[in-house]
Design a protein around this motif. Structure first.
Motif, PDB file in Angstrom:
ATOM      1  N   ASP B  48      48.869  58.983   0.323  1.00 26.65           N
ATOM      2  CA  ASP B  48      49.580  58.215   1.343  1.00 26.65           C
ATOM      3  C   ASP B  48      50.386  57.080   0.722  1.00 26.65           C
ATOM      4  O   ASP B  48      51.501  56.795   1.131  1.00 26.65           O
ATOM      5  CB  ASP B  48      48.591  57.630   2.355  1.00 26.65           C
ATOM      6  CG  ASP B  48      47.971  58.710   3.216  1.00 26.65           C
ATOM      7  OD1 ASP B  48      48.729  59.492   3.818  1.00 26.65           O
ATOM      8  OD2 ASP B  48      46.730  58.796   3.266  1.00 26.65           O
ATOM      9  N   MET B  49      49.769  56.411  -0.247  1.00 27.76           N
ATOM     10  CA  MET B  49      50.388  55.182  -0.736  1.00 27.76           C
ATOM     11  C   MET B  49      50.033  54.974  -2.202  1.00 27.76           C
ATOM     12  O   MET B  49      48.882  55.156  -2.594  1.00 27.76           O
ATOM     13  CB  MET B  49      49.832  54.030   0.108  1.00 27.76           C
ATOM     14  CG  MET B  49      50.454  52.706  -0.101  1.00 27.76           C
ATOM     15  SD  MET B  49      49.969  51.684   1.330  1.00 27.76           S
ATOM     16  CE  MET B  49      50.343  50.086   0.704  1.00 27.76           C
ATOM     17  N   ILE B  51      50.707  52.094  -5.435  1.00 31.16           N
ATOM     18  CA  ILE B  51      51.186  50.750  -5.745  1.00 31.16           C
ATOM     19  C   ILE B  51      51.262  50.637  -7.266  1.00 31.16           C
ATOM     20  O   ILE B  51      50.342  51.052  -7.968  1.00 31.16           O
ATOM     21  CB  ILE B  51      50.252  49.674  -5.144  1.00 31.16           C
ATOM     22  CG1 ILE B  51      50.019  49.961  -3.653  1.00 31.16           C
ATOM     23  CG2 ILE B  51      50.836  48.281  -5.341  1.00 31.16           C
ATOM     24  CD1 ILE B  51      49.078  48.998  -2.956  1.00 31.16           C
ATOM     25  N   LYS B  75      53.927  58.739   1.036  1.00 34.57           N
ATOM     26  CA  LYS B  75      54.551  58.056   2.176  1.00 34.57           C
ATOM     27  C   LYS B  75      55.014  56.642   1.846  1.00 34.57           C
ATOM     28  O   LYS B  75      56.001  56.162   2.378  1.00 34.57           O
ATOM     29  CB  LYS B  75      53.564  58.020   3.340  1.00 34.57           C
ATOM     30  CG  LYS B  75      53.176  59.418   3.818  1.00 34.57           C
ATOM     31  CD  LYS B  75      52.377  59.367   5.115  1.00 34.57           C
ATOM     32  CE  LYS B  75      51.842  60.739   5.491  1.00 34.57           C
ATOM     33  NZ  LYS B  75      50.642  61.134   4.719  1.00 34.57           N
ATOM     34  N   GLU B  76      54.267  55.940   0.993  1.00 36.15           N
ATOM     35  CA  GLU B  76      54.613  54.537   0.729  1.00 36.15           C
ATOM     36  C   GLU B  76      54.361  54.222  -0.739  1.00 36.15           C
ATOM     37  O   GLU B  76      53.384  54.710  -1.330  1.00 36.15           O
ATOM     38  CB  GLU B  76      53.759  53.640   1.652  1.00 36.15           C
ATOM     39  CG  GLU B  76      53.911  52.146   1.452  1.00 36.15           C
ATOM     40  CD  GLU B  76      55.246  51.593   1.916  1.00 36.15           C
ATOM     41  OE1 GLU B  76      56.287  52.114   1.487  1.00 36.15           O
ATOM     42  OE2 GLU B  76      55.241  50.619   2.704  1.00 36.15           O
ATOM     43  N   VAL B  98      43.544  55.228   4.296  1.00 38.54           N
ATOM     44  CA  VAL B  98      44.612  56.040   3.687  1.00 38.54           C
ATOM     45  C   VAL B  98      44.211  56.417   2.258  1.00 38.54           C
ATOM     46  O   VAL B  98      43.331  55.813   1.669  1.00 38.54           O
ATOM     47  CB  VAL B  98      45.965  55.287   3.659  1.00 38.54           C
ATOM     48  CG1 VAL B  98      46.485  55.045   5.061  1.00 38.54           C
ATOM     49  CG2 VAL B  98      45.859  53.975   2.889  1.00 38.54           C
TER      50      VAL B  98
END
Ligand SMILES: Cc1ncc(C[n+]2csc(CCOP(=O)(O)OP(=O)(O)O)c2C)c(N)n1
Ligand code: SF4
Ligand SMILES: [Mg+2]
Lengths: 298, 396
Positions: B48-49, B51, B75-76, B98
């Motif tokens: 999902d994400m 960083i 998604k991010e 997530v």
């Protein structure tokens, strides 16, 4: 789903703790500010009912006020950190997240983005509530960068101008000259310009205040939350004295907060045009709803 | 193909379970770097994400993950302010329910460590890539895996990849292991920087049209803090916020549960990765026991020893946490010597093994290289010969 998920079915209620059932029946979930807000605190089941903070602690009072002002407590998540405030925040009937000292705005960045990807059509309010040390010293980079990135959540700094929880050391937000622990000769540099920093970093709604006026303080909290939903990062620097470390007699706490309104915490409200638009729209809607309700009752 | 609001394409994928994805789906051979292998795994993991914060040699991984995001598989994605911010944001995002990925190296791991070591306690089932690099002074950006020693005591599951293929398989498996309801703690996948991340190797991969099943935010021992997932979570941490006996008690039982969760990951390491160790020549007198890149060098030494007809076996340790104590004890019960080559000065694997077997005296300390040096196979051969009482003419 959120209001529904906290509401027990009628038949299940008798198996649940009374405290919980009362919170749902008489608490602020799904209510307007007139029904259950700061104006009638004490007349409804509050989200914060007990806490272990010092008696007369102005920070404890302001935290109570924050929770009474939430526009949607059933859709709110708070993030706190080390410091006195978390002792009360963690006991509110709103999901509370605690990571490590000073990381609240980084946590909120991840959380807000994850909420937006999972629930693109819903409002989920994320609020960080941390001390001056947590916000402006140890968490400085994470605070600033969350603003610089334009993260859409609200930052509330409980500014007691000291490290309260660890026994009264000087912080970046302590006033120059203050004799505190770890500044035995008096702090030799100025109080950090938090609201200027917030402005430079791109916050779209910024308030510095000493929350002596309940209505005004509540309005500011709600504005900050409404604007963060749609426009960008919002910041409140609230004076929440530490009567212990600054030796303010309990009965003088309010007078001190009043005095600060004319000193380091003069009321200062900044908003961008986009923030103003949201505020005007939401407040007009609230007014109209109130009027409609009155008309209905009449 | 449809497009997202931000213009990224939205690839159409067939979502499948990890057993199928990892062990049944047809694969094709590719010649790629370890960094590519990790990013390709992330591409198929339906993350999902992600960083990112750059540090050599990790940067390559998170650049590629950025591309994977731009291609619509994630998604991010964003670059955070620094590693403590990164790791804290992972902890925050995880509360929303997530699937998460990040990666770092040596000093970055150290900087993020305060947050990382609390992920397991916070029940954050994220996957963390560790592309090893020197820490401490004087500076070097080379692969020395001493930072892994700091990760070993925080409750996270830790896998150590020998090569590009392992990096791909371990990273994919990591998501499934982390998210098991009876595990639900982070999984770190480590491999040596440069030696693996920047070197190419053959990697068998399934089609990128396949993806791992969506993250199930309900299948969790601690419900997501999203005001959606019952039971209603009014507060999570309050009792721990006070210094009283309850807080000591809660911390202690909670941490016991974390380490039990870590142990329970073992069955999934068997399920997805065929077990925590690989053994060659189990009847041998002398074993080389190694993990990560050192296992690749150990494998080479073992091959030479085979050619010379020496009684030498190989144990590759894939899981550092949970540590395969029973498995290793069982294999080496009749061994006369264990040689533990490592890419760090303290010998963390050697210490683990000594503490695991009843006769620690048979463990040979090393050979070790550090600072990012390569590990010559000859050094391992020398130890093998010494252990067998044979002469060896060491030439480097
Ligand atoms: C990494 C880390 N460093 C230091 C501390 C110790 N610590 C806990 S609370 C605190 C001071 C809190 O001051 P502030 O943020 O102003 O909050 P207050 O207690 O005044 O409300 C400190 C230094 C910690 N918990 N973690
Ligand atoms: S130490 Fe100060 S800030 Fe903390 S609870 Fe007591 S009065 Fe409030
Ligand atoms: Mg303070």
């Amino acid at each position: 789903m959120s209001l529904k998920y906290i509401t027990p079915s009628e038949r299940f209620k008798r198996y649940l703790p009374k405290d919980y059932v009362e919170l749902i029946d008489y608490g602020p979930f799904g209510k307007t500010q007139d029904e259950a807000g700061p104006g009638n605190m004490g007349q409804f089941k509050e989200l914060v009912e007990e806490h272990p903070m010092c008696s007369g602690c102005w920070m404890a009072y302001y935290i109570r006020l924050i929770f009474a002002s939430l526009p949607k407590p059933e859709e709110t998540v708070t993030i706190g950190t080390a410091g006195c405030g978390r002792l009360a925040i963690s006991q509110a009937a709103v999901p509370f997240i605690y990571g490590n000292y000073g990381d609240q705005n980084a946590m909120a960045s991840g959380l807000t983005r994850a909420f937006r990807l999972r629930f693109p059509d819903k409002t989920k309010d994320v609020i960080t509530i941390a001390g001056d040390g947590g916000t402006m010293d140890i968490g400085f980079s994470m605070t600033m960068h969350s603003w610089i990135r334009g993260e859409k959540f609200t930052t509330i700094m409980l500014d007691n101008e000291v490290y309260g929880n660890t026994g009264g050391q000087s912080s970046g937000m302590s006033p120059k000259g203050a004799v505190l622990k770890m500044a035995p000769l008096g702090k030799d540099f100025e109080k950090m310009p938090a609201t200027d920093l917030a402005k430079a970093a791109g916050c779209v709604y910024i308030v510095r205040m000493s929350p002596t006026n309940i209505k005004k303080a509540a309005k500011v909290i709600r504005r900050a939350i409404f604007v963060a939903r749609e426009v960008g990062p919002t910041f409140i620097q609230a004076y929440t004295s530490c009567n212990i470390e600054y030796s303010i007699p309990t009965e003088d706490v309010f007078a001190d907060a009043k005095a600060q309104e004319k000193d380091r915490f003069t009321f200062d409200e900044y908003m961008t045009d986009a923030a103003k638009e949201v505020i005007e729209r939401v407040e007009a809607e609230e007014k109209a709803a109130k009027k409609a309700k009155k008309a209905m009752e009449a | 193909m449809s497009y997202l609001d931000d213009g990224r394409p939205q690839p159409v994928k067939k979502l499948v379970d990890m057993d199928y994805l990892l062990n049944e789906a047809p694969r094709e051979k590719h010649f790629i770097t370890g960094a590519q292998a990790m990013a390709e795994a992330v591409k198929r993991a339906n993350v999902d994400m992600a960083i990112a914060y750059p540090i050599t040699p990790q940067s390559e991984v998170m650049h590629l993950v950025g591309d994977v995001f731009a291609q619509g598989h994630i998604k991010e994605y964003y670059r955070a302010e620094e590693e403590l911010g990164t790791m804290s944001a992972i902890a925050g995002a995880s509360r929303a329910g997530v699937r998460l990925f990040t990666a770092t190296s040596g000093p970055g791991l150290m900087r993020g460590l305060e947050a990382i070591v609390s992920w397991s306690g916070h029940r954050v089932p994220a996957v963390l890539g560790i592309l090893t690099r020197v820490i401490n002074a004087p500076l070097s950006i080379q692969p020395d895996n001493i930072e892994m020693a700091y990760m070993m005591h925080c409750g996270a599951v830790m896998l150590h990849a020998e090569n590009q293929q392992d990096t791909f398989d371990f990273t994919l498996a990591a998501f499934a292991i982390a998210e098991k309801v009876d595990v639900y703690i982070p999984v770190a996948v480590a491999t040596e920087g440069f030696f693996v991340t920047h070197a190419k190797g053959y990697v068998d991969m399934m089609s990128e049209d396949l993806g791992y099943l969506d993250f199930d935010s309900v299948a969790s021992p601690v419900p997501a803090m999203d005001n959606e997932t019952p039971p209603a979570r009014i507060q999570r941490d309050a009792p721990v916020q006070k210094s009283n006996f309850m807080s000591y008690l809660i911390h202690s039982v909670w941490q016991q549960e974390i380490w039990d969760s870590n142990k329970r990951a073992m069955k999934y390491i068997y399920q997805y990765l065929g077990g925590p160790i690989e053994v060659q020549n189990p009847e041998a007198d002398v074993f080389i026991v190694a993990s990560g890149c050192a296992a690749a060098q150990a494998r080479e030494a073992w091959r030479y020893a085979q050619e010379d007809g020496l009684s030498v076996g190989l144990i590759k340790v894939k899981a550092i946490r949970p540590f395969p104590a029973d498995e290793i004890r069982d294999v080496v019960k009749n061994a006369k010597a264990l040689i533990v080559p490592e890419h760090n000065i303290i010998g963390w694997l050697c210490k683990e093994i000594k503490a695991t077997i009843p006769n620690g005296g048979i463990v040979v300390e090393g050979p070790r290289v550090y600072g990012g040096m390569t590990l010559p196979v000859e050094l391992i051969m020398k130890e093998i010969h010494d252990a067998l009482g044979l002469e060896y003419d060491l030439q480097l």
